[in-house]
Design an enzyme around this catalytic site. Sequence first.
Site, PDB file in Angstrom:
ATOM      1  N   ARG A   1       4.663 -67.328  -3.696  1.00 21.94           N
ATOM      2  CA  ARG A   1       4.315 -66.845  -2.356  1.00 21.94           C
ATOM      3  C   ARG A   1       2.952 -66.185  -2.459  1.00 21.94           C
ATOM      4  O   ARG A   1       2.475 -65.869  -3.536  1.00 21.94           O
ATOM      5  CB  ARG A   1       5.356 -65.825  -1.888  1.00 21.94           C
TER       6      ARG A   1
ATOM      7  N   LYS B   1      16.555 -60.439  -7.192  1.00 22.37           N
ATOM      8  CA  LYS B   1      17.404 -59.944  -6.108  1.00 22.37           C
ATOM      9  C   LYS B   1      17.200 -60.728  -4.810  1.00 22.37           C
ATOM     10  O   LYS B   1      18.023 -60.629  -3.914  1.00 22.37           O
ATOM     11  CB  LYS B   1      17.245 -58.440  -5.911  1.00 22.37           C
ATOM     12  N   ASP B   2      16.138 -61.516  -4.729  1.00 27.55           N
ATOM     13  CA  ASP B   2      15.931 -62.345  -3.537  1.00 27.55           C
ATOM     14  C   ASP B   2      16.599 -63.711  -3.656  1.00 27.55           C
ATOM     15  O   ASP B   2      16.560 -64.493  -2.699  1.00 27.55           O
ATOM     16  CB  ASP B   2      14.431 -62.521  -3.275  1.00 27.55           C
TER      17      ASP B   2
ATOM     18  N   SER C   1      16.726 -51.696   4.257  1.00 24.02           N
ATOM     19  CA  SER C   1      17.839 -52.126   3.413  1.00 24.02           C
ATOM     20  C   SER C   1      19.116 -51.424   3.871  1.00 24.02           C
ATOM     21  O   SER C   1      19.200 -50.199   3.872  1.00 24.02           O
ATOM     22  CB  SER C   1      17.531 -51.760   1.957  1.00 24.02           C
TER      23      SER C   1
ATOM     24  N   ARG D   1      21.821 -51.408   2.339  1.00 22.98           N
ATOM     25  CA  ARG D   1      22.373 -50.786   1.129  1.00 22.98           C
ATOM     26  C   ARG D   1      21.795 -49.380   0.905  1.00 22.98           C
ATOM     27  O   ARG D   1      22.534 -48.421   0.675  1.00 22.98           O
ATOM     28  CB  ARG D   1      22.021 -51.682  -0.074  1.00 22.98           C
ATOM     29  N   ARG D   2      20.478 -49.269   1.016  1.00 22.07           N
ATOM     30  CA  ARG D   2      19.853 -47.954   0.818  1.00 22.07           C
ATOM     31  C   ARG D   2      20.266 -47.009   1.936  1.00 22.07           C
ATOM     32  O   ARG D   2      20.629 -45.857   1.688  1.00 22.07           O
ATOM     33  CB  ARG D   2      18.324 -48.094   0.806  1.00 22.07           C
TER      34      ARG D   2
ATOM     35  N   ARG E   1       9.310 -52.799   7.973  1.00 23.15           N
ATOM     36  CA  ARG E   1       9.216 -54.154   7.417  1.00 23.15           C
ATOM     37  C   ARG E   1       7.807 -54.415   6.925  1.00 23.15           C
ATOM     38  O   ARG E   1       6.908 -53.615   7.089  1.00 23.15           O
ATOM     39  CB  ARG E   1       9.620 -55.191   8.493  1.00 23.15           C
ATOM     40  N   GLY E   2       7.654 -55.568   6.335  1.00 21.88           N
ATOM     41  CA  GLY E   2       6.345 -55.961   5.829  1.00 21.88           C
ATOM     42  C   GLY E   2       6.346 -55.946   4.322  1.00 21.88           C
ATOM     43  O   GLY E   2       7.267 -55.418   3.699  1.00 21.88           O
TER      44      GLY E   2
ATOM     45  N   ARG F   1       3.719 -51.783   4.059  1.00 24.41           N
ATOM     46  CA  ARG F   1       4.579 -50.599   4.188  1.00 24.41           C
ATOM     47  C   ARG F   1       3.859 -49.319   3.764  1.00 24.41           C
ATOM     48  O   ARG F   1       3.980 -48.291   4.423  1.00 24.41           O
ATOM     49  CB  ARG F   1       5.830 -50.766   3.338  1.00 24.41           C
TER      50      ARG F   1
ATOM     51  N   CYS G   1      22.250 -60.816   1.246  1.00 25.20           N
ATOM     52  CA  CYS G   1      21.323 -59.690   1.190  1.00 25.20           C
ATOM     53  C   CYS G   1      21.501 -58.816   2.418  1.00 25.20           C
ATOM     54  O   CYS G   1      20.889 -57.778   2.546  1.00 25.20           O
ATOM     55  CB  CYS G   1      19.876 -60.161   1.068  1.00 25.20           C
TER      56      CYS G   1
HETATM   57  C1  DPM Z   1      16.347 -57.589  -0.870  1.00 22.95           C
HETATM   58  C2  DPM Z   1      16.385 -56.309  -0.295  1.00 22.95           C
HETATM   59  C3  DPM Z   1      15.038 -55.889  -0.220  1.00 22.95           C
HETATM   60  C4  DPM Z   1      14.223 -56.926  -0.758  1.00 22.95           C
HETATM   61  C5  DPM Z   1      17.628 -55.575   0.160  1.00 22.95           C
HETATM   62  C6  DPM Z   1      18.006 -54.380  -0.724  1.00 22.95           C
HETATM   63  C7  DPM Z   1      14.562 -54.592   0.363  1.00 22.95           C
HETATM   64  C8  DPM Z   1      14.359 -54.744   1.842  1.00 22.95           C
HETATM   65  C9  DPM Z   1      13.799 -53.524   2.490  1.00 22.95           C
HETATM   66  C10 DPM Z   1      17.495 -58.475  -1.150  1.00 22.95           C
HETATM   67  N1  DPM Z   1      15.047 -57.953  -1.116  1.00 22.95           N
HETATM   68  O1  DPM Z   1      17.361 -54.052  -1.716  1.00 22.95           O
HETATM   69  O2  DPM Z   1      19.023 -53.722  -0.403  1.00 22.95           O
HETATM   70  O3  DPM Z   1      13.513 -52.500   1.843  1.00 22.95           O
HETATM   71  O4  DPM Z   1      13.590 -53.623   3.703  1.00 22.95           O
HETATM   72  C11 DPM Z   1      12.280 -56.987  -2.396  1.00 22.95           C
HETATM   73  C12 DPM Z   1      11.505 -56.035  -3.116  1.00 22.95           C
HETATM   74  C13 DPM Z   1      11.421 -56.502  -4.433  1.00 22.95           C
HETATM   75  C14 DPM Z   1      12.093 -57.717  -4.478  1.00 22.95           C
HETATM   76  C15 DPM Z   1      10.903 -54.799  -2.573  1.00 22.95           C
HETATM   77  C16 DPM Z   1      11.806 -53.585  -2.595  1.00 22.95           C
HETATM   78  C17 DPM Z   1      10.684 -55.902  -5.615  1.00 22.95           C
HETATM   79  C18 DPM Z   1      11.621 -55.295  -6.657  1.00 22.95           C
HETATM   80  C19 DPM Z   1      12.348 -56.300  -7.520  1.00 22.95           C
HETATM   81  C20 DPM Z   1      12.717 -56.975  -0.923  1.00 22.95           C
HETATM   82  N2  DPM Z   1      12.574 -58.006  -3.226  1.00 22.95           N
HETATM   83  O5  DPM Z   1      13.045 -53.680  -2.683  1.00 22.95           O
HETATM   84  O6  DPM Z   1      11.249 -52.462  -2.509  1.00 22.95           O
HETATM   85  O7  DPM Z   1      11.737 -57.212  -8.103  1.00 22.95           O
HETATM   86  O8  DPM Z   1      13.573 -56.157  -7.648  1.00 22.95           O
END
Ligand code: DPM
Length: 361
Positions: A27, A99-100, A148, A150-151, A168-169, A174, A262
């Site tokens: 990406r 995690k994606d 998130s 979850r958070r 978002r973003g 962010r 997710c």
């Molecule tokens: C997924 C979530 C988020 C990402 C959901 C979660 C965060 C979304 C948000 C599945 N993917 O964590 O509960 O905060 O709105 C993402 C990030 C990374 C990979 C950024 C982040 C980097 C860290 C990594 C977005 N995907 O979570 O701050 O490699 O694990």
Amino acid sequence: KAEMSGNDSISQEGNGKVSRVIRMGTRKSQLARIQTDSVAGRLRELYPDVHLEIVAMSTIGDKILDTALSKIGEKSLFTKELENALERNEVDIVVHSLKDLPTSLPPGFTIGAILQRENPHDAVVLHPKNAGLTLDSLPEKSVIGTSSLRRAAQLKKRFPQLEFENIRGNLNTRLKKLDEKDDYAAIILAAAGLKRMGWESRISQILGPEDCMYAVGQGALAVEVRAQDKDILEMVSVLHHPDTVLQCISERAFLRQLEGGCSVPVAVHTEVKGSMLYLTGAVYSLDGADCLKDTMQTVVEIDNKVSESAQECVHVGVTANSVSSSALEAAEKLGMDLANALLNKGAKDILTTARKLNDAR
Ligand code: DPM
């Protein structure tokens, strides 16, 4: 002098050596580029004769920046276009944040490597005006940015005096929204992403498991390839980090068994200590008030008995023939057993309600 051959991915080195050109899809976001470059760097060290090219593309997930991630569908949003390019042989390797990646990959694809996990925890990034404060000491009703579920679920329960709003973003967007406006007192991001971007200095607090457990696969990079491409699979398999593989397989098996994506509040914590693998997993209602959480462990054989059979062993989408097959099986079973234990206590109802409420918002 290297010279590309006209028809396919073979490069004539001119010294009698023939090396394949390998294309890595990524990406266009800065984090994705950094992650791809770091894997490319490892591969170049290991295979100096291989010619690696990086192909950047933007995905739907990168274009829709104003909608909460949990509302625009499943994880494949960021990964589908890259998989299309893999399928069309336009690229051979795609690097993702694990995690994606969904727990079931579309047929024809597999995760050929999971690299050593970075710090898997979430981190607090404060608005500069709040320097020195923590989630405990921020003024009441301070707004925390996270989209998130979850958070938000875990932190709402733990810090009821704070308020939570979507943000978002990509990471750059962010941080800009945080610093240049007065909308958020702080935002929550994965420590791993911040570290990779070189923004570790912005981390004011790392959230331990008592405050906020992490997402399945968080902090680990995954290398996705065509399942049939044996050469590439073998090439990338040396990147596997066995402990991380076992942890992430147990986490992914847990999520798959719960049928979570997710867009549901599911969190985990794993540790390898000697020959033991420990998995803590939890599901939450959106406000965190309902929570089911449990810990289980299993022995993971750290022997060298790798899968000898010609048949490939795939565990929750991961091909790891270089890791002990009995350990992989034990890790996958651990995740399923923990999920079944929570399902027996009513996890399905909590997740179904969370999903419905989120869809209705
Ligand atoms: C997924 C979530 C988020 C990402 C959901 C979660 C965060 C979304 C948000 C599945 N993917 O964590 O509960 O905060 O709105 C993402 C990030 C990374 C990979 C950024 C982040 C980097 C860290 C990594 C977005 N995907 O979570 O701050 O490699 O694990």
